[in-house]
Design a protein around this motif. Structure first.
Motif, short mmCIF file in Angstrom:
data_model
loop_
_atom_site.label_atom_id
_atom_site.label_comp_id
_atom_site.label_asym_id
_atom_site.label_seq_id
_atom_site.Cartn_x
_atom_site.Cartn_y
_atom_site.Cartn_z
N LEU A 106 0.83 -1.21 0.00
CA LEU A 106 0.00 0.00 0.00
C LEU A 106 0.87 1.26 0.00
O LEU A 106 0.59 2.22 -0.71
CB LEU A 106 -0.93 0.00 1.21
CG LEU A 106 -2.24 -0.78 1.09
CD1 LEU A 106 -2.98 -0.74 2.41
CD2 LEU A 106 -3.11 -0.23 -0.02
N LEU A 107 1.91 1.25 0.81
CA LEU A 107 2.80 2.40 0.86
C LEU A 107 3.43 2.67 -0.51
O LEU A 107 3.51 3.79 -0.96
CB LEU A 107 3.92 2.17 1.89
CG LEU A 107 3.55 2.35 3.36
CD1 LEU A 107 4.74 1.97 4.23
CD2 LEU A 107 3.14 3.78 3.64
N TYR A 108 3.87 1.60 -1.16
CA TYR A 108 4.58 1.74 -2.43
C TYR A 108 3.65 2.11 -3.59
O TYR A 108 4.03 2.88 -4.46
CB TYR A 108 5.29 0.43 -2.78
CG TYR A 108 6.40 0.02 -1.86
CD1 TYR A 108 6.98 0.91 -0.96
CD2 TYR A 108 6.88 -1.28 -1.88
CE1 TYR A 108 8.00 0.52 -0.11
CE2 TYR A 108 7.91 -1.68 -1.03
CZ TYR A 108 8.46 -0.78 -0.15
OH TYR A 108 9.47 -1.17 0.68
N HIS A 109 2.45 1.54 -3.61
CA HIS A 109 1.68 1.57 -4.85
C HIS A 109 0.30 2.22 -4.76
O HIS A 109 -0.28 2.54 -5.80
CB HIS A 109 1.51 0.14 -5.38
CG HIS A 109 2.81 -0.56 -5.60
ND1 HIS A 109 3.76 -0.11 -6.48
CD2 HIS A 109 3.32 -1.69 -5.02
CE1 HIS A 109 4.80 -0.94 -6.46
NE2 HIS A 109 4.57 -1.88 -5.58
N SER A 110 -0.26 2.40 -3.58
CA SER A 110 -1.59 3.00 -3.50
C SER A 110 -1.51 4.48 -3.83
O SER A 110 -0.64 5.20 -3.33
CB SER A 110 -2.18 2.83 -2.10
OG SER A 110 -3.37 3.58 -1.98
#
Length: 286
Positions: free
Chosen positions: A254-258
């Protein structure tokens, strides 16, 4: 040591790119009735490398001033404090997070970069090591969609659910509780469990519209796809092993891609709630 009752929402500032963080953090502080604390860490190595030693310090003071003005414009009447600290950013924010209500930082351009993100990235390190929930703000404003929370049934994810309910109530937003299961799991049974958990946590906020959704698939992919229409996405730091310096695969993804702002919920007591009106308390580990 317990977090003080007047603990602030702490913002880590580094450049003009962090001004969107200030705006969202000010809204969070006002919603929780908390002061806002703007923190800039001053690097003497950068100062000596500049044309003049005074220039980086002047720029830091100007950024703090602009950030404070933006916070007051966003939330008039909000108590705002600015501070410049001569220290490295990561250890300073980790230490200050132990006595903060919420820590807010930018994502260092992670969302939408399509590149491999180093584990040393400040936001990733803080998500794993901070002593309070972490809000990671994107550079692009989010849509006015639901408050999304991933729930896997663990005590940590129930704390994330509790935080998400409060978040939805403050924002007058719909709560979307999402449970992703394996293909051989009984979705009806899981949906019943999820509905009961949401009902228990929304007991004090019955006006919050809620939706419970059980989906088969890969948890990270499903949450990222669903978060594209969310105004904020919440997840526990790690569901099955929420110890310090641990960050689960779903939280990392989530941190990387949301594209949505992400709240990684940690630093709260790990025990489950004991009743419908109970509140999680701060983790009092040293």
């Amino acid at each position: 040591m317990a977090v003080p009752a007047d603990a602030a929402v702490l913002v880590g500032l580094g450049s003009d790119l962090d001004l969107p963080v200030v705006e969202q953090a000010a809204q969070e502080a006002a919603g929780h009735g908390r002061p806002l604390h703007l923190l800039y860490t001053f690097d003497w190595h950068a100062a000596f490398a500049a044309d003049t030693v005074a220039a980086p310090r002047d720029q830091a003071e100007e950024l703090i001033t602009r950030a404070a003005q933006l916070a007051h414009q966003t939330e008039p009447g909000l108590t705002v404090r600015g501070e410049i600290v001569e220290s490295a950013i990561l250890p300073t924010l980790i230490r200050r997070s132990e006595v903060s209500f919420l820590l807010a930082v930018g994502d260092s351009g992670m969302a939408g970069s399509g590149q491999c993100v180093p584990a040393e990235t400040t936001a990733v390190q803080l998500a794993a090591r901070a002593g309070c929930p972490l809000l990671v703000v994107r550079r692009e404003p989010p849509p006015q969609g639901p408050v999304l929370v991933g729930v896997d049934g663990s005590p940590s994810s129930h704390l994330a659910l509790q935080w998400a309910v409060e978040c939805a109530a403050r924002r007058d937003a719909r709560l979307l509780a999402l449970r992703v299961v394996e293909y051989d799991e009984d979705t009806d049974a899981v949906a019943e469990q999820l509905g009961e958990a949401v009902a228990r946590h929304t007991d004090r906020h019955s006006a919050v519209p809620t939706e419970c959704r059980v989906v088969r698939g890969d948890p990270a992919k499903v949450l990222i796809d669903t978060s594209r229409n969310a105004q904020v996405a919440l997840v526990a730091a790690r569901g099955d092993e929420p110890g310090r310096a641990m960050l689960g695969a779903v939280a990392q993804s989530l941190l990387y891609h949301s594209p949505a702002p992400v709240v990684v919920v940690r630093g709260l007591a790990e025990a489950p709630l004991t009743g419908p009106g109970a509140h999680p308390t701060r983790d009092q580990r040293p």
